[in-house]
Design a protein around this motif. Structure first.
Motif, PDB file in Angstrom:
ATOM      1  N   GLU A  31      46.388   2.296  14.648  1.00 34.00           N
ATOM      2  CA  GLU A  31      45.755   3.183  15.637  1.00 34.00           C
ATOM      3  C   GLU A  31      45.892   4.629  15.173  1.00 34.00           C
ATOM      4  O   GLU A  31      46.944   5.047  14.697  1.00 34.00           O
ATOM      5  N   TYR A  32      44.843   5.393  15.333  1.00 31.61           N
ATOM      6  CA  TYR A  32      44.848   6.796  14.903  1.00 31.61           C
ATOM      7  C   TYR A  32      44.235   7.655  16.015  1.00 31.61           C
ATOM      8  O   TYR A  32      43.210   7.289  16.580  1.00 31.61           O
ATOM      9  N   GLU A  33      44.863   8.758  16.324  1.00 33.11           N
ATOM     10  CA  GLU A  33      44.431   9.606  17.444  1.00 33.11           C
ATOM     11  C   GLU A  33      44.127  11.011  16.951  1.00 33.11           C
ATOM     12  O   GLU A  33      44.864  11.565  16.136  1.00 33.11           O
ATOM     13  N   VAL A  34      43.050  11.573  17.454  1.00 32.94           N
ATOM     14  CA  VAL A  34      42.647  12.937  17.108  1.00 32.94           C
ATOM     15  C   VAL A  34      42.610  13.773  18.404  1.00 32.94           C
ATOM     16  O   VAL A  34      42.044  13.337  19.413  1.00 32.94           O
ATOM     17  N   THR A  35      43.193  14.956  18.387  1.00 32.70           N
ATOM     18  CA  THR A  35      43.166  15.870  19.546  1.00 32.70           C
ATOM     19  C   THR A  35      41.919  16.757  19.471  1.00 32.70           C
ATOM     20  O   THR A  35      41.666  17.409  18.456  1.00 32.70           O
ATOM     21  N   LEU A  36      41.187  16.775  20.566  1.00 35.96           N
ATOM     22  CA  LEU A  36      39.965  17.561  20.631  1.00 35.96           C
ATOM     23  C   LEU A  36      40.251  18.892  21.361  1.00 35.96           C
ATOM     24  O   LEU A  36      41.033  18.958  22.302  1.00 35.96           O
ATOM     25  N   HIS A  37      39.590  19.962  20.962  1.00 34.50           N
ATOM     26  CA  HIS A  37      39.756  21.289  21.562  1.00 34.50           C
ATOM     27  C   HIS A  37      38.397  21.845  22.008  1.00 34.50           C
ATOM     28  O   HIS A  37      37.363  21.512  21.417  1.00 34.50           O
ATOM     29  N   ALA A  38      38.455  22.693  23.019  1.00 31.10           N
ATOM     30  CA  ALA A  38      37.231  23.349  23.516  1.00 31.10           C
ATOM     31  C   ALA A  38      37.599  24.734  24.066  1.00 31.10           C
ATOM     32  O   ALA A  38      38.703  24.959  24.569  1.00 31.10           O
ATOM     33  N   GLU A  39      36.702  25.662  23.934  1.00 30.03           N
ATOM     34  CA  GLU A  39      36.876  27.005  24.500  1.00 30.03           C
ATOM     35  C   GLU A  39      36.199  27.083  25.869  1.00 30.03           C
ATOM     36  O   GLU A  39      35.171  26.441  26.100  1.00 30.03           O
ATOM     37  N   ARG A  40      36.783  27.871  26.792  1.00 29.98           N
ATOM     38  CA  ARG A  40      36.194  28.064  28.103  1.00 29.98           C
ATOM     39  C   ARG A  40      36.203  29.564  28.425  1.00 29.98           C
ATOM     40  O   ARG A  40      37.088  30.297  27.991  1.00 29.98           O
ATOM     41  N   PRO A  41      35.212  30.048  29.195  1.00 27.87           N
ATOM     42  CA  PRO A  41      35.159  31.462  29.539  1.00 27.87           C
ATOM     43  C   PRO A  41      36.333  31.856  30.461  1.00 27.87           C
ATOM     44  O   PRO A  41      36.707  31.108  31.355  1.00 27.87           O
ATOM     45  N   VAL A  42      36.880  32.988  30.203  1.00 26.32           N
ATOM     46  CA  VAL A  42      37.953  33.540  31.036  1.00 26.32           C
ATOM     47  C   VAL A  42      37.503  34.934  31.514  1.00 26.32           C
ATOM     48  O   VAL A  42      37.160  35.790  30.700  1.00 26.32           O
ATOM     49  N   VAL A  43      37.508  35.152  32.834  1.00 26.49           N
ATOM     50  CA  VAL A  43      37.065  36.417  33.406  1.00 26.49           C
ATOM     51  C   VAL A  43      38.284  37.256  33.770  1.00 26.49           C
ATOM     52  O   VAL A  43      39.184  36.799  34.474  1.00 26.49           O
ATOM     53  N   GLU A  44      38.270  38.459  33.312  1.00 23.96           N
ATOM     54  CA  GLU A  44      39.350  39.405  33.614  1.00 23.96           C
ATOM     55  C   GLU A  44      38.713  40.767  33.945  1.00 23.96           C
ATOM     56  O   GLU A  44      37.766  41.185  33.282  1.00 23.96           O
ATOM     57  N   THR A  45      39.186  41.437  34.993  1.00 27.39           N
ATOM     58  CA  THR A  45      38.666  42.761  35.366  1.00 27.39           C
ATOM     59  C   THR A  45      39.717  43.822  35.106  1.00 27.39           C
ATOM     60  O   THR A  45      40.905  43.625  35.329  1.00 27.39           O
ATOM     61  N   ARG A  46      39.221  44.922  34.616  1.00 29.57           N
ATOM     62  CA  ARG A  46      40.075  46.085  34.392  1.00 29.57           C
ATOM     63  C   ARG A  46      39.403  47.311  35.017  1.00 29.57           C
ATOM     64  O   ARG A  46      38.193  47.476  34.931  1.00 29.57           O
ATOM     65  N   THR A  47      40.183  48.164  35.633  1.00 27.09           N
ATOM     66  CA  THR A  47      39.659  49.397  36.257  1.00 27.09           C
ATOM     67  C   THR A  47      39.574  50.498  35.215  1.00 27.09           C
ATOM     68  O   THR A  47      40.568  50.844  34.571  1.00 27.09           O
ATOM     69  N   GLU A  48      38.371  51.027  35.089  1.00 24.14           N
ATOM     70  CA  GLU A  48      38.138  52.083  34.117  1.00 24.14           C
ATOM     71  C   GLU A  48      37.466  53.274  34.822  1.00 24.14           C
ATOM     72  O   GLU A  48      36.536  53.094  35.615  1.00 24.14           O
ATOM     73  N   PRO A  49      37.928  54.489  34.607  1.00 23.70           N
ATOM     74  CA  PRO A  49      37.226  55.658  35.168  1.00 23.70           C
ATOM     75  C   PRO A  49      35.882  55.861  34.470  1.00 23.70           C
ATOM     76  O   PRO A  49      35.794  55.786  33.252  1.00 23.70           O
ATOM     77  N   VAL A  50      34.846  56.126  35.262  1.00 22.25           N
ATOM     78  CA  VAL A  50      33.510  56.251  34.671  1.00 22.25           C
ATOM     79  C   VAL A  50      32.902  57.646  34.887  1.00 22.25           C
ATOM     80  O   VAL A  50      32.119  58.101  34.060  1.00 22.25           O
ATOM     81  N   GLU A  51      33.231  58.346  36.004  1.00 15.74           N
ATOM     82  CA  GLU A  51      32.697  59.677  36.203  1.00 15.74           C
ATOM     83  C   GLU A  51      33.481  60.397  37.286  1.00 15.74           C
ATOM     84  O   GLU A  51      34.197  59.789  38.078  1.00 15.74           O
ATOM     85  N   ARG A  52      33.312  61.709  37.302  1.00  9.64           N
ATOM     86  CA  ARG A  52      33.920  62.554  38.324  1.00  9.64           C
ATOM     87  C   ARG A  52      32.805  63.126  39.199  1.00  9.64           C
ATOM     88  O   ARG A  52      31.790  63.619  38.687  1.00  9.64           O
ATOM     89  N   VAL A  53      32.961  63.080  40.516  1.00  7.86           N
ATOM     90  CA  VAL A  53      31.949  63.546  41.458  1.00  7.86           C
ATOM     91  C   VAL A  53      32.589  64.576  42.379  1.00  7.86           C
ATOM     92  O   VAL A  53      33.682  64.353  42.910  1.00  7.86           O
ATOM     93  N   ARG A  54      31.918  65.712  42.576  1.00  7.08           N
ATOM     94  CA  ARG A  54      32.411  66.747  43.488  1.00  7.08           C
ATOM     95  C   ARG A  54      31.230  67.385  44.202  1.00  7.08           C
ATOM     96  O   ARG A  54      30.068  67.226  43.786  1.00  7.08           O
ATOM     97  N   LEU A  55      31.519  68.087  45.287  1.00  4.75           N
ATOM     98  CA  LEU A  55      30.499  68.848  46.010  1.00  4.75           C
ATOM     99  C   LEU A  55      30.587  70.319  45.631  1.00  4.75           C
ATOM    100  O   LEU A  55      31.687  70.863  45.512  1.00  4.75           O
ATOM    101  N   SER A  56      29.464  70.937  45.453  1.00  2.00           N
ATOM    102  CA  SER A  56      29.426  72.374  45.203  1.00  2.00           C
ATOM    103  C   SER A  56      28.275  72.958  46.018  1.00  2.00           C
ATOM    104  O   SER A  56      27.350  72.254  46.419  1.00  2.00           O
ATOM    105  N   THR A  57      28.357  74.235  46.320  1.00  2.00           N
ATOM    106  CA  THR A  57      27.304  74.909  47.076  1.00  2.00           C
ATOM    107  C   THR A  57      26.664  75.989  46.215  1.00  2.00           C
ATOM    108  O   THR A  57      27.318  76.576  45.348  1.00  2.00           O
TER     109      THR A  57
END
Length: 275
Positions: A218-244
């Motif tokens: 008897e001979y056995e082979v291990t099979l492998h597969a990749e799966r998507p992994v979702v990870e979120t990271r907080t990144e600064p994208v812009e600065r907003v201010r009010l001016s007159t």
């Protein structure tokens, strides 16, 4: 009561009402023709002091460097407009209007003017308090009731327009969180089994004969597969201010001004001339 000697301290000095609120600056003082006592004071009010209101000097008093009168600021601002002739003279009709506005009874004014104990003159009728004359103005010029002067002063009102700053609204920034779905395609790999058959040749004959002749295995082979992994990271994208920013616009302001006119009445002049 304000005396003649106190008039220089009144002209061009602040005027306060009965509640201690500043009304404006005193410009002219009008004397009663009968008593010779100060009867009215004109006060410059409004934006840039463009309005001139008549204020009774009854019960008025000097307090330090200003004049304090017995009527309210609102009553003064609502006083009727009085058209003074070229001689600076207050007519009986105009004085009637002012008495009525300030709630001063005409008969009481007559009694006071003709009471010797109060410095009045004796008279047979109310005409003794019917007129008042200005003998001085806050700018140092003289305006008389027709005695000792052979010229009239013609005056005009000028309109002065200013601006005042007021709040017209508010703007604010507010940050809040929303959730949305995003799709992204990524490559994933997996292992599959396939059977590989190869004939026995001289190259692999030794491997083929290395085991028992007949057996189970008897001979056995291990099979492998990749799966998507979702990870979120907080990144600064812009600065907003009010001016007159200030935007300048042109607005047209309309107002009314009064001008004095002097008419001549000359002999053999069918139509009077106006100046």
């Amino acid at each position: 009561m304000i005396t003649r000697e106190q008039i220089p301290a009144v002209l061009d000095h602040p005027v306060y009402d009965a509640d201690g609120s500043k009304v404006g600056d005193a410009k002219n003082v009008f004397y009663d023709d009968a008593t010779g006592q100060p009867e009215w004071v004109t006060v410059k009010t409004g934006l840039f002091g463009t309005n001139e209101s008549f204020v009774p000097m009854r019960e008025a008093r000097m307090v330090e460097d200003h004049l304090e009168v017995s009527v309210s600021k609102d009553r003064i601002k609502d006083a009727p407009n009085v058209d003074i002739d070229g001689g600076g003279h207050l007519s009986e009709a105009e004085e009637h209007r002012l008495y009525e506005h300030y709630g001063i009874r005409w008969d009481e004014a007559w009694q006071q003017a003709n009471d010797p104990a109060r410095g009045g003159w004796a008279s047979t009728g109310p005409e003794s308090v019917g007129e008042a004359t200005a003998v001085g103005t806050g700018d140092g010029t003289m305006r008389t009731g027709g005695t000792g002067d052979d010229a009239m002063t013609r005056s005009e009102e000028e309109m002065h327009v200013g601006v005042e700053r007021e709040e017209t609204g508010r703007a604010r920034l507010r940050k809040y969180v929303v959730t949305e779905e995003q799709q992204q395609t990524v490559p994933v790999r997996h292992e599959e089994v396939r059977i590989v058959r190869e004939p026995v040749t001289d190259a692999n004959i030794d491997d083929a004969l290395s085991g028992p002749e007949i057996s189970e295995a008897e001979y056995e082979v291990t099979l492998h597969a990749e799966r998507p992994v979702v990870e979120t990271r907080t990144e600064p994208v812009e600065r907003v201010r009010l001016s007159t920013e200030e935007v300048t616009e042109e607005e047209t302001v309309t107002g009314t001004v009064r001008k004095e006119r002097i008419e001549t009445d000359l002999p053999d002049d069918e139509e009077g001339r106006r100046i």
